[in-house]
Scaffold this active site. Structure first.
Site, mmCIF file in Angstrom:
data_model
loop_
_atom_site.group_PDB
_atom_site.id
_atom_site.type_symbol
_atom_site.label_atom_id
_atom_site.label_comp_id
_atom_site.label_asym_id
_atom_site.label_seq_id
_atom_site.Cartn_x
_atom_site.Cartn_y
_atom_site.Cartn_z
ATOM 1 N N GLU A 1 -3.086 -20.924 -21.004
ATOM 2 C CA GLU A 1 -1.800 -20.761 -20.323
ATOM 3 C C GLU A 1 -0.974 -22.053 -20.302
ATOM 4 O OE1 GLU A 1 -2.871 -19.283 -16.403
ATOM 5 O OE2 GLU A 1 -4.766 -20.360 -16.545
ATOM 6 N N HIS B 1 0.834 -1.202 0.000
ATOM 7 C CA HIS B 1 0.000 0.000 0.000
ATOM 8 C C HIS B 1 0.872 1.257 0.000
ATOM 9 C CE1 HIS B 1 -3.787 -2.216 1.527
ATOM 10 N NE2 HIS B 1 -3.849 -2.017 0.236
ATOM 11 N N ASP C 1 2.411 -17.851 -17.648
ATOM 12 C CA ASP C 1 2.411 -19.308 -17.481
ATOM 13 C C ASP C 1 2.661 -20.025 -18.804
ATOM 14 O OD1 ASP C 1 2.240 -19.886 -14.780
ATOM 15 O OD2 ASP C 1 0.075 -19.622 -14.712
ATOM 16 N N CYS D 1 -3.443 -11.267 -21.348
ATOM 17 C CA CYS D 1 -3.437 -10.576 -20.054
ATOM 18 C C CYS D 1 -2.146 -10.772 -19.251
ATOM 19 C CB CYS D 1 -4.633 -11.011 -19.205
ATOM 20 S SG CYS D 1 -4.666 -12.777 -18.849
#
Length: 548
Positions: A430, A188, A454, A501
């Protein structure tokens, strides 16, 4: 020259300010039975004070940085108000430990548990727990908490670590950047640094021992270089790089909200990869047209139980509503490999990436996928939701998943719960197995999304996390590219579309090739969107492209 992990790009030149870590006056001896009530009172007063402080920080963050980043502190407030946390600390106080020692023990115990989790994203949540523990102890001991907003000189901060609450109070005018010994790219603290636009490098070993107050520092988080008291030649060079960086950044701003369309008219959809609700604001800010991948597993991790259907539904619904009728692709649970949930009691494996992960878990733990599908279907009523399944290697797996989806629809219909009856489903490509049978698979689903990370790993037999062989990991290897091309061709032949992606989607060197072979959607990390849009808008393919 020193380096670390880049979390926010830029260049800062200025004097160093070391934030000294003070030692708290924590008494180790046990207390008498008479003092137990007093210590519990001190602890509860500290919790109340800490909550009020975080509420003020949340308000300040919302005003100075943005509402989405202020939501980070909503999580801090929830932890502070968690009955289980208070119960655990009070239990220690009842064993005759002081309030501060009890807090320290419980926080330390929680951090120890989190360190066992292999996933980087969840490991980076440790800093949030530390931040909360530090604040509770400071308030028990009535320590005056130093605010970074009060620093009135232009400096580069050098410290062991920065907590999210400290980072959110940074005054951009005076704090030019920061370097820490600890931290990771998805913490964060790092997210807030990116939002502030402050150059930051974390994970720099022993930086607090190498730098002295008022040393002249160059923090170059473009090239991952830190210089201590450099010569005039380096200073001149870095000033020039800084000037060019800001020029290029300003030029890229215009591409954020433009359509990703090539010079010869080919339209490409640009989506963002997200892990949590907080990521949506950054995605929209950078011009994402959709969410191309929402990794739902982060909703399951860092807990001691499975999220309920209602808990999942609330999160999914919020994500869909925040995207305001723009497409959201949610991937079902992909646990295993480098992501684990202790409460699932998954077996230890010598090679987890080739073992019990993602869809392979569903049939043995059927209630997981049934609960998730119900929550997703319920949420589909509030916008454009698509469901995507990971780690597919056969038609039989698709038949199984479609059967479960049909079952979930039937049950919801019987219960008079509305959902999108025509919801679209897709699969991740993948594995080489999925790529090689993509022609058959595309007849059973509505779309493909190539997980290049992957796919590269499995095609080249290279564990990308293994330092001994990671140099062999090449997403642009001819064999990987050939498989991607095959997948796109199969989907188009059957009237379906293919997105990508993985990290390859945000690699500028691969963009033109991916467009040329017919990739329909790029789903990438939000900050990379303007640059990829720029490349797409300057590409031309109808005639022979000499620059390709």
């Amino acid at each position: 020259m020193i380096s670390g992990i880049i979390v926010s790009k830029g260049i800062a030149l200025g004097k160093a300010l070391l934030i000294n870590l003070y030692k708290k006056n924590i008494k180790k001896e046990k207390i008498s039975k008479k003092k137990i009530k007093l210590e519990i009172k001190k602890f509860l007063k500290s919790i109340k004070k800490s909550v009020n402080q975080i509420k003020k920080i949340k308000k300040y963050t919302e005003k100075k940085i943005g509402k989405d980043k202020s939501e980070i502190f909503e999580g801090h407030i929830m932890i502070l108000q968690d009955d289980e946390l208070s119960k655990d600390i009070i239990n220690y106080i009842n064993k005759k430990y002081t309030a501060e020692i009890s807090t320290k023990k419980v926080i330390k115990k929680q951090i120890k548990k989190m360190r066992k989790i292999k996933n980087k994203y969840l490991k980076n949540r440790i800093i949030d727990i530390k931040d909360i523990g530090k604040r509770i102890i400071d308030n028990i001991l009535n320590v005056n908490i130093k605010k970074l907003s009060k620093i009135d000189k232009k400096v580069i901060l050098i410290c062991k670590d920065l907590t999210p609450s400290e980072t959110s109070e940074i005054n951009k005018k005076n704090i030019l950047g920061f370097i820490t010994e600890l931290g990771g790219e998805t913490s964060h603290t790092s997210i807030i640094a990116k939002s502030l636009g402050i150059p930051a490098i974390v994970g720099v070993k022993n930086i607090t021992k190498q730098v002295k107050n008022k040393d002249f520092i160059i923090l170059d988080s473009i090239n991952n270089e830190i210089y201590i008291n450099p010569n005039k030649e380096i200073i001149t060079l870095k000033k020039k790089i800084k000037k060019n960086f800001f020029k290029n950044k300003q030029k890229l701003e215009i591409f954020k909200n433009l359509k990703a369309i090539t010079l010869d008219g080919k339209k490409i959809k640009i989506g963002a990869n997200i892990n949590k609700i907080d990521d949506i604001c950054l995605a929209k800010k950078n011009g994402a047209q959709s969410i191309g991948l929402y990794r739902t597993e982060f909703l399951y991790m860092g807990k001691n139980r499975l999220p309920t259907e209602e808990e999942q539904f609330i999160v999914y619904k919020k994500i869909i509503e925040k995207m305001k009728n723009k497409e959201v692709i949610m991937r079902t649970l992909d646990i295993g490999g480098d992501k684990s949930c202790k409460y699932l009691n998954l077996p230890k494996e010598e090679n987890p990436f080739l073992g019990y992960r993602a869809i392979r878990i569903y049939s043995k733990k059927i209630n997981i996928i049934r609960t998730q599908l119900r929550a997703m279907l319920r949420a589909s009523n509030f916008g454009k939701l698509k469901i995507m399944f990971p780690m597919i290697i056969s038609l039989e797996e698709i038949y199984f998943l479609k059967k479960e989806l049909k079952r979930a629809k039937k049950k919801l219909k019987e219960e008079n719960i509305s959902f999108n009856k025509n919801i679209k489903i897709g699969i991740m490509i993948e594995t080489p197995a999925a790529a090689l049978i993509s022609d058959s698979l595309s007849k059973e689903v509505d779309f493909f999304s190539i997980g290049s990370n992957d796919l590269t790993q499995y095609t080249l037999a290279v564990d990308r996390g293994n330092d001994l062989v990671s140099h062999l990991y090449d997403p642009m290897h001819p064999s990987v590219m050939k498989l991607i091309k095959m997948v796109v061709k199969s989907s188009h032949k059957n009237g379906k579309w293919t997105g990508i992606c993985g990290e390859l989607a945000s690699n500028p060197l691969a963009t033109k090739f991916l467009i040329k072979i017919g990739i329909d959607e790029f789903s990438i990390n939000s900050p990379e969107i303007p640059n990829i849009k720029k490349i797409i808008r300057k590409s031309y393919f109808k005639k022979k492209n000499k620059t390709f």
